[in-house]
Motif scaffolding. Structure first.
Motif, short mmCIF file in Angstrom:
data_model
loop_
_atom_site.label_atom_id
_atom_site.label_comp_id
_atom_site.label_asym_id
_atom_site.label_seq_id
_atom_site.Cartn_x
_atom_site.Cartn_y
_atom_site.Cartn_z
N GLY A 73 7.83 8.03 8.82
CA GLY A 73 7.41 7.95 10.22
C GLY A 73 5.96 8.30 10.48
O GLY A 73 5.58 8.53 11.62
N VAL A 74 5.16 8.33 9.44
CA VAL A 74 3.77 8.70 9.64
C VAL A 74 2.92 7.46 9.92
O VAL A 74 3.01 6.45 9.22
CB VAL A 74 3.23 9.46 8.40
CG1 VAL A 74 1.70 9.46 8.37
CG2 VAL A 74 3.75 10.88 8.41
N ASP A 75 2.13 7.53 10.98
CA ASP A 75 1.21 6.46 11.34
C ASP A 75 0.14 6.35 10.24
O ASP A 75 -0.47 7.35 9.86
CB ASP A 75 0.56 6.77 12.69
CG ASP A 75 -0.29 5.61 13.19
OD1 ASP A 75 0.07 5.03 14.23
OD2 ASP A 75 -1.31 5.28 12.53
N GLN A 76 -0.08 5.15 9.74
CA GLN A 76 -0.95 5.01 8.57
C GLN A 76 -2.42 5.16 8.91
O GLN A 76 -3.24 5.41 8.02
CB GLN A 76 -0.69 3.65 7.91
CG GLN A 76 0.72 3.50 7.36
CD GLN A 76 1.07 4.58 6.34
OE1 GLN A 76 0.45 4.66 5.27
NE2 GLN A 76 2.05 5.44 6.65
N ARG A 77 -2.79 5.03 10.18
CA ARG A 77 -4.22 5.19 10.51
C ARG A 77 -4.52 6.63 10.95
O ARG A 77 -5.48 7.23 10.47
CB ARG A 77 -4.65 4.19 11.56
CG ARG A 77 -5.41 3.01 10.91
CD ARG A 77 -5.79 1.99 11.93
NE ARG A 77 -4.59 1.27 12.38
CZ ARG A 77 -4.63 0.28 13.25
NH1 ARG A 77 -5.77 -0.08 13.79
NH2 ARG A 77 -3.53 -0.35 13.59
N LYS A 129 0.87 -1.18 0.00
CA LYS A 129 0.00 0.00 0.00
C LYS A 129 0.91 1.23 0.00
O LYS A 129 1.97 1.21 0.63
CB LYS A 129 -0.91 -0.02 1.23
CG LYS A 129 -0.11 -0.08 2.53
CD LYS A 129 -0.96 -0.09 3.76
CE LYS A 129 -0.05 -0.14 5.00
NZ LYS A 129 -0.74 -0.40 6.24
N PRO A 130 0.52 2.26 -0.68
CA PRO A 130 1.35 3.47 -0.65
C PRO A 130 1.18 4.19 0.67
O PRO A 130 0.09 4.21 1.24
CB PRO A 130 0.80 4.31 -1.81
CG PRO A 130 -0.58 3.80 -2.05
CD PRO A 130 -0.66 2.40 -1.55
N CYS A 131 2.28 4.77 1.17
CA CYS A 131 2.22 5.52 2.42
C CYS A 131 1.25 6.69 2.26
O CYS A 131 1.21 7.36 1.22
CB CYS A 131 3.61 6.04 2.78
SG CYS A 131 3.60 7.24 4.12
N ALA A 132 0.45 6.92 3.29
CA ALA A 132 -0.53 8.00 3.25
C ALA A 132 0.14 9.36 3.10
O ALA A 132 -0.46 10.32 2.62
CB ALA A 132 -1.38 7.96 4.52
N LYS A 177 2.19 -0.56 10.29
CA LYS A 177 1.31 0.47 10.86
C LYS A 177 1.91 1.86 10.71
O LYS A 177 1.20 2.86 10.65
CB LYS A 177 1.04 0.17 12.34
CG LYS A 177 0.20 -1.08 12.50
CD LYS A 177 -0.07 -1.41 13.95
CE LYS A 177 -0.92 -2.65 14.06
NZ LYS A 177 -0.17 -3.85 13.60
N THR A 178 3.26 1.87 10.65
CA THR A 178 3.93 3.16 10.52
C THR A 178 4.86 3.10 9.31
O THR A 178 5.50 2.08 9.06
CB THR A 178 4.76 3.46 11.79
OG1 THR A 178 3.89 3.46 12.91
CG2 THR A 178 5.47 4.80 11.70
N CYS A 179 4.93 4.16 8.53
CA CYS A 179 5.83 4.21 7.38
C CYS A 179 7.27 4.32 7.88
O CYS A 179 7.60 5.24 8.64
CB CYS A 179 5.49 5.42 6.51
SG CYS A 179 6.72 5.67 5.21
N PRO A 180 8.16 3.40 7.49
CA PRO A 180 9.54 3.47 7.95
C PRO A 180 10.33 4.57 7.23
O PRO A 180 11.44 4.89 7.63
CB PRO A 180 10.09 2.08 7.61
CG PRO A 180 9.27 1.62 6.47
CD PRO A 180 7.90 2.24 6.62
N TYR A 181 9.78 5.16 6.19
CA TYR A 181 10.49 6.19 5.44
C TYR A 181 10.24 7.58 6.02
O TYR A 181 11.14 8.38 6.17
CB TYR A 181 10.08 6.16 3.96
CG TYR A 181 10.34 4.81 3.31
CD1 TYR A 181 11.63 4.43 2.93
CD2 TYR A 181 9.30 3.92 3.09
CE1 TYR A 181 11.88 3.20 2.35
CE2 TYR A 181 9.53 2.69 2.50
CZ TYR A 181 10.81 2.33 2.15
OH TYR A 181 11.04 1.12 1.58
#
Ligand code: ZN
Ligand code: ZN
Length: 163
Positions: free
Chosen positions: A153-157, A133-136, A147-151
């Motif tokens: 650091g944004v929480d996906q929810r 899934k693409p990071c939000a 749950k969190t983008c490692p690139y």
């Protein structure tokens, strides 16, 4: 009791021994034993050849030695053969494991149709199966269960930065 007396009394002991030696059963047993020895000898020739090639020795030479000098040739080979260090074998095993892992990490397959996919594919081009899934926030491809983008650091929810 002296020998002369025994020989006079009973049947000739030399004749008994001669009879046993010339009996067909003994002859057959002798032939079988000879056959076994020959089979063992040839097996040892083959073993010497196989072992020498595994250890990088001159295998044809050692097989010839084992052939020309039955048993003794193999014994000599056992004494002078190059050692196969346990460490070398272990190292080779590790190298193989690393190679295998590298190969597996490079070649990714679609879990649905087994087509080869790249690690940043979001959708399988063959069957449209969702792979990532693409990071939000930064739209980098993420695993579906992250749950969190490692690139970024944004929480996906929540869409908030997690640090
Ligand atoms: Zn697919
Ligand atoms: Zn991101």
């Amino acid at each position: 009791m002296n020998l002369a007396l025994v020989m006079q009394q009973g049947p000739n002991p030399f004749k008994i021994i001669t009879n046993i030696l010339t009996s067909p059963i003994l002859k057959l047993a002798g032939e079988l034993l000879l056959l076994l020895i020959i089979i063992l000898w040839l097996s040892l020739v083959y073993w010497t050849f196989a072992d020498a090639s595994r250890r990088g020795a001159i295998r044809f030479l050692w097989a010839l030695v084992a052939l020309v000098f039955p048993f003794v040739g193999t014994l000599i080979y056992l004494i002078v053969r190059p050692p196969e260090y346990a460490l070398d074998a272990r190292e080779r095993e590790l190298e193989l494991a690393v190679l295998e892992r590298e190969l597996r990490s490079r070649v990714l397959l679609c879990p649905n149709c087994r087509a080869m996919v790249e690690k940043d594919y979001i959708i399988c081009p063959e069957c449209n199966w969702q792979l990532k899934k693409p990071c939000a926030n930064c739209e980098k491809p993420l695993d579906l269960n992250w749950k969190t983008c490692p690139y970024c650091g944004v929480d996906q929810r929540s869409g908030k930065i997690n640090w």
